[in-house]
Design an enzyme around this catalytic site. Structure first.
Site, short mmCIF file in Angstrom:
data_model
loop_
_atom_site.label_atom_id
_atom_site.label_comp_id
_atom_site.label_asym_id
_atom_site.label_seq_id
_atom_site.Cartn_x
_atom_site.Cartn_y
_atom_site.Cartn_z
N SER A 148 -35.33 23.95 -53.40
CA SER A 148 -35.10 24.64 -54.76
C SER A 148 -35.66 25.79 -54.87
CB SER A 148 -36.03 23.63 -55.79
OG SER A 148 -36.08 24.12 -56.91
N TYR A 161 -43.56 19.13 -58.39
CA TYR A 161 -42.26 19.21 -57.78
C TYR A 161 -42.26 20.59 -56.94
CZ TYR A 161 -36.96 19.89 -57.84
OH TYR A 161 -35.62 20.08 -57.64
N1 LIG Z 1 -29.74 19.74 -60.24
C1 LIG Z 1 -30.54 20.99 -60.30
O1 LIG Z 1 -30.85 21.80 -60.92
C2 LIG Z 1 -31.35 21.26 -59.01
C3 LIG Z 1 -32.03 22.40 -58.43
C4 LIG Z 1 -32.75 22.53 -57.51
C5 LIG Z 1 -32.68 21.72 -56.36
N2 LIG Z 1 -32.32 20.64 -56.64
C6 LIG Z 1 -32.30 19.52 -55.79
O2 LIG Z 1 -31.11 18.97 -55.39
C7 LIG Z 1 -31.28 17.54 -54.90
C8 LIG Z 1 -30.35 16.72 -55.63
O3 LIG Z 1 -30.79 16.29 -56.88
P1 LIG Z 1 -29.71 16.29 -57.87
O4 LIG Z 1 -29.94 17.59 -58.78
O5 LIG Z 1 -28.38 16.14 -57.58
O6 LIG Z 1 -30.11 15.05 -58.65
P2 LIG Z 1 -29.84 13.51 -58.75
O7 LIG Z 1 -30.77 12.84 -59.35
O8 LIG Z 1 -28.42 13.30 -58.99
O9 LIG Z 1 -29.79 13.11 -57.21
C9 LIG Z 1 -31.11 12.61 -56.43
C10 LIG Z 1 -30.52 11.23 -56.03
O10 LIG Z 1 -31.80 10.85 -55.07
C11 LIG Z 1 -31.83 9.55 -55.28
N3 LIG Z 1 -33.16 8.95 -54.76
C12 LIG Z 1 -34.19 9.11 -55.23
N4 LIG Z 1 -35.33 8.60 -54.55
C13 LIG Z 1 -34.52 8.00 -53.45
C14 LIG Z 1 -35.06 7.11 -52.49
N5 LIG Z 1 -36.32 7.00 -52.54
N6 LIG Z 1 -34.22 6.51 -51.64
C15 LIG Z 1 -32.89 6.89 -51.84
N7 LIG Z 1 -32.31 7.86 -52.74
C16 LIG Z 1 -33.33 7.97 -53.66
C17 LIG Z 1 -31.39 9.07 -56.85
O11 LIG Z 1 -31.11 7.99 -56.92
C18 LIG Z 1 -30.46 10.21 -56.95
O12 LIG Z 1 -29.22 9.49 -57.03
C19 LIG Z 1 -32.84 17.24 -55.13
O13 LIG Z 1 -33.54 17.58 -53.75
C20 LIG Z 1 -33.23 18.20 -56.13
O14 LIG Z 1 -34.71 18.45 -56.08
C21 LIG Z 1 -31.57 20.08 -57.91
#
Ligand SMILES: NC(=O)c1ccc[n+]([C@@H]2O[C@H](COP(=O)([O-])OP(=O)(O)OC[C@H]3O[C@@H](n4cnc5c(N)ncnc54)[C@H](O)[C@@H]3O)[C@@H](O)[C@H]2O)c1
Length: 263
Positions: A148, A161
């Site tokens: 991120s 985070y």
């Molecule tokens: N959405 C944003 O704005 C954003 C920005 C920067 C980075 N990210 C990163 O993108 C990645 C995906 O996140 P997202 O935004 O799609 O959110 P999201 O919540 O849709 O996806 C995260 C997924 O991880 C799963 N998860 C959590 N713990 C777990 C475990 N122990 N074992 C298996 N699965 C597990 C959750 O069930 C969830 O479906 C993450 O690493 C997040 O930090 C997201």
């Protein structure tokens, strides 16, 4: 041509009802690229991702497992081998969000700090630890860790985070140095991305207002779609990125380099 195999963690299509997530979009894009995909998530909506891939003519299996548990991680990697014959690509995409982790260092409980690092960092480490030997036996490939921009910047009361994401960038460089040339490893650093999980419990009007206020901080003047992250992952694991290794690729529409206050 023999099909390649990918594992994507955190690949559920949203939460409760099918929506959008970065991991889900990555899994769908890699399937379109011709990968057989092992879809991994704690949440049951991982099945929606696998079903969509199969409906579109691809191959996928969903494992509702926990990437922080060694036995689960071993099972994930074994499934790639037993069902699809090897492993060429790993995309680590899990993250933990909870109200308890949204606190400053003085206020966050030690338990929240540790659980968050356990999911966000150890979940990436464990997957890499057990996936690398199979990738080496499968003639190599590529790892992408979803980090991120918060690995460089910090949201108020969101330190744990940022710490986890900065550590992912360092883990990326460590994997890149230790396992090249057989395996290339890179990180993708999104800014704010629209996902189903953050749309829950907000009305359409509230969402519109929220997205508009965020978009003001971005030179692109809009928020990012999950597919715009998936496209970058697809490129990084492809042969088109054959000399990119150990990099933290920022995909934030220019937010981090912009100073948007009035002059
Ligand atoms: N959405 C944003 O704005 C954003 C920005 C920067 C980075 N990210 C990163 O993108 C990645 C995906 O996140 P997202 O935004 O799609 O959110 P999201 O919540 O849709 O996806 C995260 C997924 O991880 C799963 N998860 C959590 N713990 C777990 C475990 N122990 N074992 C298996 N699965 C597990 C959750 O069930 C969830 O479906 C993450 O690493 C997040 O930090 C997201």
């Amino acid at each position: 041509m023999q099909k390649k195999v990918a594992i994507v963690t955190g690949a559920a299509l949203g939460y409760k009802s099918a929506g959008k997530s970065i991991g889900g979009a990555v899994a769908l894009e890699l399937a379109r690229d011709g990968y057989k995909v092992v879809v991994v998530d704690l949440g049951e909506m991982g099945q929606a991702t696998a079903d969509q891939i199969v409906k579109d003519g691809g191959e996928a299996v969903f494992l509702q497992l926990d990437v922080t548990k060694t036995k689960d991680v071993q099972k994930i990697v074994e499934t790639a081998k037993s069902q699809f014959g090897g492993l060429h690509c790993l995309v680590n995409c899990v993250a933990r969000y909870s109200p308890g982790m949204a606190k400053n260092v003085a206020e966050i409980s030690e338990e929240e700090w540790q659980i968050t690092l356990n999911v966000n960092l150890n979940g990436y480490f464990l997957m890499a630890k057990y996936a690398v030997p199979l990738m080496q036996k499968s003639s190599g490939g590529a790892i992408v860790n979803i980090s991120s921009i918060e690995s460089h910047t910090v949201l108020p009361n969101f330190g744990v985070y940022s710490v986890s994401k900065a550590a992912i960038d360092a883990l990326t460089r460590s994997l890149a140095v230790d396992f090249a040339p057989t395996i290339r490893t890179n990180a993708v650093l999104p800014g704010f991305v629209k996902i189903a999980n953050s749309e829950n419990n907000r009305t359409p009007a509230e969402l519109k207002k929220w997205y508009a206020s965020i978009a003001k901080q971005y030179p692109m003047q809009r928020v990012c779609e999950v597919e715009e992250i998936a496209n970058v992952v697809s490129f990084l694991v492809s042969d088109k990125a054959s000399y990119i290794n150990g990099q933290s690729i920022v995909v934030d529409g220019g937010k981090m380099i912009a100073d948007l206050h009035e002059f």
